[in-house]
Design an enzyme around this catalytic site. Structure first.
Site, mmCIF file in Angstrom:
data_model
loop_
_atom_site.group_PDB
_atom_site.id
_atom_site.type_symbol
_atom_site.label_atom_id
_atom_site.label_comp_id
_atom_site.label_asym_id
_atom_site.label_seq_id
_atom_site.Cartn_x
_atom_site.Cartn_y
_atom_site.Cartn_z
ATOM 1 N N CYS A 1 0.971 -1.418 0.002
ATOM 2 C CA CYS A 1 -0.017 0.008 -0.002
ATOM 3 C C CYS A 1 0.688 1.206 0.201
ATOM 4 O O CYS A 1 0.554 2.309 -0.711
ATOM 5 C CB CYS A 1 -0.790 -0.059 1.249
ATOM 6 S SG CYS A 1 -2.218 -1.500 1.212
ATOM 7 N N ARG B 1 -8.051 -4.091 -3.144
ATOM 8 C CA ARG B 1 -7.363 -3.034 -4.143
ATOM 9 C C ARG B 1 -8.235 -2.851 -5.056
ATOM 10 O O ARG B 1 -8.380 -3.170 -6.210
ATOM 11 C CB ARG B 1 -6.203 -3.541 -4.552
ATOM 12 C CG ARG B 1 -5.097 -3.696 -3.247
ATOM 13 C CD ARG B 1 -3.335 -4.009 -3.798
ATOM 14 N NE ARG B 1 -2.935 -4.581 -2.829
ATOM 15 C CZ ARG B 1 -2.310 -3.848 -1.758
ATOM 16 N NH1 ARG B 1 -2.445 -2.671 -1.787
ATOM 17 N NH2 ARG B 1 -1.517 -4.452 -0.870
HETATM 18 C C1 BEZ Z 1 0.539 -4.621 1.883
HETATM 19 O O1 BEZ Z 1 1.645 -4.884 1.833
HETATM 20 O O2 BEZ Z 1 0.331 -3.492 1.540
HETATM 21 C C2 BEZ Z 1 -0.212 -5.752 2.111
HETATM 22 C C3 BEZ Z 1 -0.121 -6.921 1.919
HETATM 23 C C4 BEZ Z 1 -0.939 -7.899 2.328
HETATM 24 C C5 BEZ Z 1 -2.127 -7.646 3.255
HETATM 25 C C6 BEZ Z 1 -2.374 -6.280 3.398
HETATM 26 C C7 BEZ Z 1 -1.459 -5.121 2.841
#
Ligand code: BEZ
Length: 219
Positions: A55, A132
Protein backbone atom coordinates in the site's frame (compact mmCIF):
# COMPACT_ATOMS: atom_id res chain seq x y z
CA UNK A 1 -20.85 -10.07 22.51
CA UNK A 2 -19.54 -7.40 20.15
CA UNK A 3 -21.80 -4.53 19.14
CA UNK A 4 -21.99 -4.29 15.35
CA UNK A 5 -24.88 -1.84 15.21
CA UNK A 6 -22.75 0.89 13.59
CA UNK A 7 -21.24 -1.39 10.94
CA UNK A 8 -23.02 -0.87 7.61
CA UNK A 9 -24.28 -3.99 5.84
CA UNK A 10 -23.01 -4.89 2.33
CA UNK A 11 -25.45 -3.79 -0.39
CA UNK A 12 -23.95 -5.38 -3.52
CA UNK A 13 -21.66 -4.17 -6.24
CA UNK A 14 -21.97 -0.95 -8.19
CA UNK A 15 -22.75 -1.34 -11.88
CA UNK A 16 -20.77 -0.06 -14.84
CA UNK A 17 -22.54 2.89 -16.43
CA UNK A 18 -24.83 3.39 -13.42
CA UNK A 19 -24.77 6.40 -11.10
CA UNK A 20 -22.02 6.06 -8.50
CA UNK A 21 -23.43 5.47 -5.00
CA UNK A 22 -23.51 8.78 -3.13
CA UNK A 23 -21.78 9.09 0.24
CA UNK A 24 -20.51 11.49 2.85
CA UNK A 25 -17.30 10.48 4.60
CA UNK A 26 -14.68 11.59 7.09
CA UNK A 27 -11.35 12.07 5.32
CA UNK A 28 -7.88 13.44 5.99
CA UNK A 29 -9.09 16.64 4.28
CA UNK A 30 -12.28 16.94 6.35
CA UNK A 31 -15.78 15.70 5.58
CA UNK A 32 -16.30 15.10 1.86
CA UNK A 33 -19.28 14.02 -0.24
CA UNK A 34 -19.18 12.34 -3.63
CA UNK A 35 -21.24 15.23 -5.01
CA UNK A 36 -18.35 17.58 -4.14
CA UNK A 37 -16.56 16.01 -7.14
CA UNK A 38 -19.38 16.61 -9.63
CA UNK A 39 -17.89 18.19 -12.77
CA UNK A 40 -14.54 16.44 -12.42
CA UNK A 41 -13.54 12.83 -12.90
CA UNK A 42 -12.66 10.88 -9.78
CA UNK A 43 -10.64 7.78 -9.01
CA UNK A 44 -12.05 6.37 -5.80
CA UNK A 45 -9.64 3.65 -4.67
CA UNK A 46 -9.31 1.43 -1.63
CA UNK A 47 -6.22 -0.09 -0.06
CA UNK A 48 -6.15 -2.88 2.55
CA UNK A 49 -4.48 -1.10 5.45
CA UNK A 50 -2.26 1.81 6.48
CA UNK A 51 1.42 1.14 7.31
CA UNK A 52 1.67 -1.86 4.99
CA UNK A 53 4.39 -2.20 2.35
CA UNK A 54 2.51 -2.72 -0.92
CA UNK A 55 0.00 0.00 0.00
CA UNK A 56 2.86 2.39 0.74
CA UNK A 57 4.32 1.83 -2.74
CA UNK A 58 0.87 2.37 -4.24
CA UNK A 59 0.36 5.64 -2.35
CA UNK A 60 3.68 6.86 -3.72
CA UNK A 61 2.57 5.74 -7.20
CA UNK A 62 -0.77 7.56 -6.91
CA UNK A 63 0.99 10.71 -5.62
CA UNK A 64 3.38 10.58 -8.62
CA UNK A 65 0.57 10.36 -11.22
CA UNK A 66 -1.55 13.00 -9.45
CA UNK A 67 -0.23 15.94 -11.55
CA UNK A 68 -1.03 14.01 -14.76
CA UNK A 69 -4.50 13.17 -13.43
CA UNK A 70 -5.15 16.82 -12.59
CA UNK A 71 -4.40 17.70 -16.23
CA UNK A 72 -7.16 15.23 -17.15
CA UNK A 73 -9.59 16.93 -14.73
CA UNK A 74 -9.39 13.86 -12.51
CA UNK A 75 -9.14 13.76 -8.70
CA UNK A 76 -8.01 10.97 -6.38
CA UNK A 77 -9.75 9.78 -3.21
CA UNK A 78 -8.32 6.90 -1.16
CA UNK A 79 -10.11 4.71 1.39
CA UNK A 80 -9.43 2.03 3.95
CA UNK A 81 -11.04 0.69 7.10
CA UNK A 82 -8.64 2.66 9.29
CA UNK A 83 -9.08 5.68 11.52
CA UNK A 84 -8.33 9.19 10.39
CA UNK A 85 -5.54 9.23 13.00
CA UNK A 86 -3.89 6.19 11.38
CA UNK A 87 -4.22 7.83 7.94
CA UNK A 88 -2.67 11.07 9.21
CA UNK A 89 0.21 9.21 10.89
CA UNK A 90 0.84 7.10 7.76
CA UNK A 91 0.84 9.96 5.23
CA UNK A 92 3.13 11.93 7.55
CA UNK A 93 5.40 8.88 7.79
CA UNK A 94 5.50 8.51 3.98
CA UNK A 95 6.52 12.15 3.69
CA UNK A 96 9.16 11.82 6.43
CA UNK A 97 10.69 8.50 5.32
CA UNK A 98 10.15 8.60 1.58
CA UNK A 99 9.97 12.32 0.88
CA UNK A 100 6.64 12.02 -0.95
CA UNK A 101 3.75 14.30 -0.02
CA UNK A 102 0.34 12.64 -0.38
CA UNK A 103 -1.78 15.34 -2.03
CA UNK A 104 -5.16 13.59 -2.07
CA UNK A 105 -7.67 12.89 0.75
CA UNK A 106 -8.12 9.44 2.29
CA UNK A 107 -11.47 8.26 3.68
CA UNK A 108 -11.46 6.81 7.21
CA UNK A 109 -14.16 4.20 6.66
CA UNK A 110 -14.23 2.61 10.10
CA UNK A 111 -17.94 1.78 9.86
CA UNK A 112 -17.43 0.41 6.28
CA UNK A 113 -20.26 2.51 4.98
CA UNK A 114 -18.51 3.46 1.72
CA UNK A 115 -16.67 0.12 1.40
CA UNK A 116 -19.98 -1.73 1.52
CA UNK A 117 -21.70 0.67 -0.88
CA UNK A 118 -18.98 -0.08 -3.43
CA UNK A 119 -18.39 -3.77 -2.63
CA UNK A 120 -14.79 -3.16 -1.64
CA UNK A 121 -14.56 -5.93 0.98
CA UNK A 122 -14.20 -9.40 -0.53
CA UNK A 123 -14.99 -11.59 2.47
CA UNK A 124 -13.29 -14.61 0.89
CA UNK A 125 -10.05 -12.63 0.72
CA UNK A 126 -10.20 -10.66 3.98
CA UNK A 127 -13.01 -9.94 6.38
CA UNK A 128 -11.29 -6.92 7.86
CA UNK A 129 -9.63 -5.17 4.91
CA UNK A 130 -10.72 -3.62 1.65
CA UNK A 131 -9.28 -5.15 -1.50
CA UNK A 132 -7.33 -3.00 -3.96
CA UNK A 133 -10.31 -1.54 -5.80
CA UNK A 134 -10.38 1.30 -8.30
CA UNK A 135 -13.61 3.00 -9.34
CA UNK A 136 -13.41 5.47 -12.19
CA UNK A 137 -16.28 7.93 -11.78
CA UNK A 138 -16.87 10.45 -14.56
CA UNK A 139 -17.75 14.12 -14.34
CA UNK A 140 -21.47 13.23 -14.36
CA UNK A 141 -20.92 10.88 -11.39
CA UNK A 142 -21.43 7.65 -13.33
CA UNK A 143 -19.26 4.57 -12.79
CA UNK A 144 -17.15 4.12 -15.90
CA UNK A 145 -14.64 1.42 -14.93
CA UNK A 146 -13.85 -0.86 -12.02
CA UNK A 147 -10.61 -2.68 -11.23
CA UNK A 148 -10.20 -5.21 -8.41
CA UNK A 149 -6.75 -6.39 -7.40
CA UNK A 150 -5.88 -8.79 -4.57
CA UNK A 151 -4.00 -7.93 -1.38
CA UNK A 152 -0.68 -9.19 -2.66
CA UNK A 153 -0.47 -7.26 -5.93
CA UNK A 154 0.20 -3.56 -6.30
CA UNK A 155 -1.69 -1.74 -9.05
CA UNK A 156 -0.16 -0.36 -12.25
CA UNK A 157 -0.36 3.44 -12.24
CA UNK A 158 0.38 3.69 -15.98
CA UNK A 159 -2.69 1.52 -16.64
CA UNK A 160 -4.87 3.76 -14.49
CA UNK A 161 -3.69 6.84 -16.41
CA UNK A 162 -4.18 4.99 -19.70
CA UNK A 163 -7.69 3.97 -18.71
CA UNK A 164 -8.80 7.53 -17.88
CA UNK A 165 -7.25 8.82 -21.12
CA UNK A 166 -8.94 6.07 -23.16
CA UNK A 167 -12.37 6.75 -21.59
CA UNK A 168 -12.08 10.49 -22.15
CA UNK A 169 -10.92 9.93 -25.74
CA UNK A 170 -13.90 7.65 -26.40
CA UNK A 171 -16.28 10.25 -24.97
CA UNK A 172 -14.78 13.17 -26.86
CA UNK A 173 -14.33 11.48 -30.25
CA UNK A 174 -17.03 8.78 -30.36
CA UNK A 175 -14.47 6.01 -30.87
CA UNK A 176 -13.25 2.88 -29.06
CA UNK A 177 -9.68 1.98 -28.21
CA UNK A 178 -7.96 -1.30 -29.12
CA UNK A 179 -5.97 -3.61 -26.86
CA UNK A 180 -2.82 -1.98 -25.51
CA UNK A 181 -3.89 1.39 -26.93
CA UNK A 182 -1.94 4.39 -25.77
CA UNK A 183 -2.37 8.07 -26.61
CA UNK A 184 -1.21 8.75 -30.18
CA UNK A 185 -2.15 5.26 -31.42
CA UNK A 186 -4.94 4.73 -33.92
CA UNK A 187 -8.47 4.34 -32.52
CA UNK A 188 -11.29 2.03 -33.54
CA UNK A 189 -14.23 3.40 -35.50
CA UNK A 190 -17.45 1.85 -34.15
CA UNK A 191 -18.59 -0.93 -36.51
CA UNK A 192 -21.44 -0.22 -38.93
CA UNK A 193 -24.91 -1.36 -37.86
CA UNK A 194 -26.51 -1.94 -41.26
CA UNK A 195 -25.50 -3.76 -44.45
CA UNK A 196 -25.60 -0.45 -46.31
CA UNK A 197 -23.27 1.18 -43.78
CA UNK A 198 -20.94 -1.84 -43.98
CA UNK A 199 -20.74 -1.41 -47.77
CA UNK A 200 -19.96 2.29 -47.29
CA UNK A 201 -17.33 1.55 -44.67
CA UNK A 202 -15.22 -0.72 -46.87
CA UNK A 203 -15.12 2.03 -49.50
CA UNK A 204 -14.18 4.84 -47.05
CA UNK A 205 -10.89 6.57 -47.87
CA UNK A 206 -8.36 7.79 -45.32
CA UNK A 207 -8.92 5.10 -42.70
CA UNK A 208 -7.25 1.74 -42.07
CA UNK A 209 -9.73 -0.98 -43.03
CA UNK A 210 -9.09 -4.63 -42.16
CA UNK A 211 -12.70 -5.54 -42.89
CA UNK A 212 -16.11 -3.87 -42.60
CA UNK A 213 -16.28 -4.48 -38.83
CA UNK A 214 -12.66 -3.58 -37.99
CA UNK A 215 -11.42 -0.20 -39.08
CA UNK A 216 -9.16 2.33 -37.44
CA UNK A 217 -8.26 5.96 -37.82
CA UNK A 218 -5.75 8.42 -36.47
CA UNK A 219 -7.01 11.30 -34.36
C1 BEZ B 1 0.57 -4.65 1.83
O1 BEZ B 1 1.76 -4.92 1.81
O2 BEZ B 1 0.15 -3.54 1.50
C2 BEZ B 1 -0.40 -5.70 2.25
C3 BEZ B 1 -0.12 -7.00 1.95
C4 BEZ B 1 -1.01 -7.99 2.35
C5 BEZ B 1 -2.17 -7.65 3.02
C6 BEZ B 1 -2.46 -6.32 3.28
C7 BEZ B 1 -1.58 -5.33 2.90
Amino acid sequence: MSDNTNIAAPVGLPKLGAPAPQFEAITTHGTLRLEDYSGSWLILFSHPADFTPVCTTEFIGFAKIYPELKKLNCELLGLSIDSVYAHIAWVRNIEEKLNVKIPFPVIADLDRKVANLYGMVSMAESKTETSRCVFVIDDKQNIRAMIYYPLTTGRNMDEILRLITALQTSDAKGVATPANWKPGDMVIIPPPLTIEAAEERVKTKGIEITDWYLSKKSL
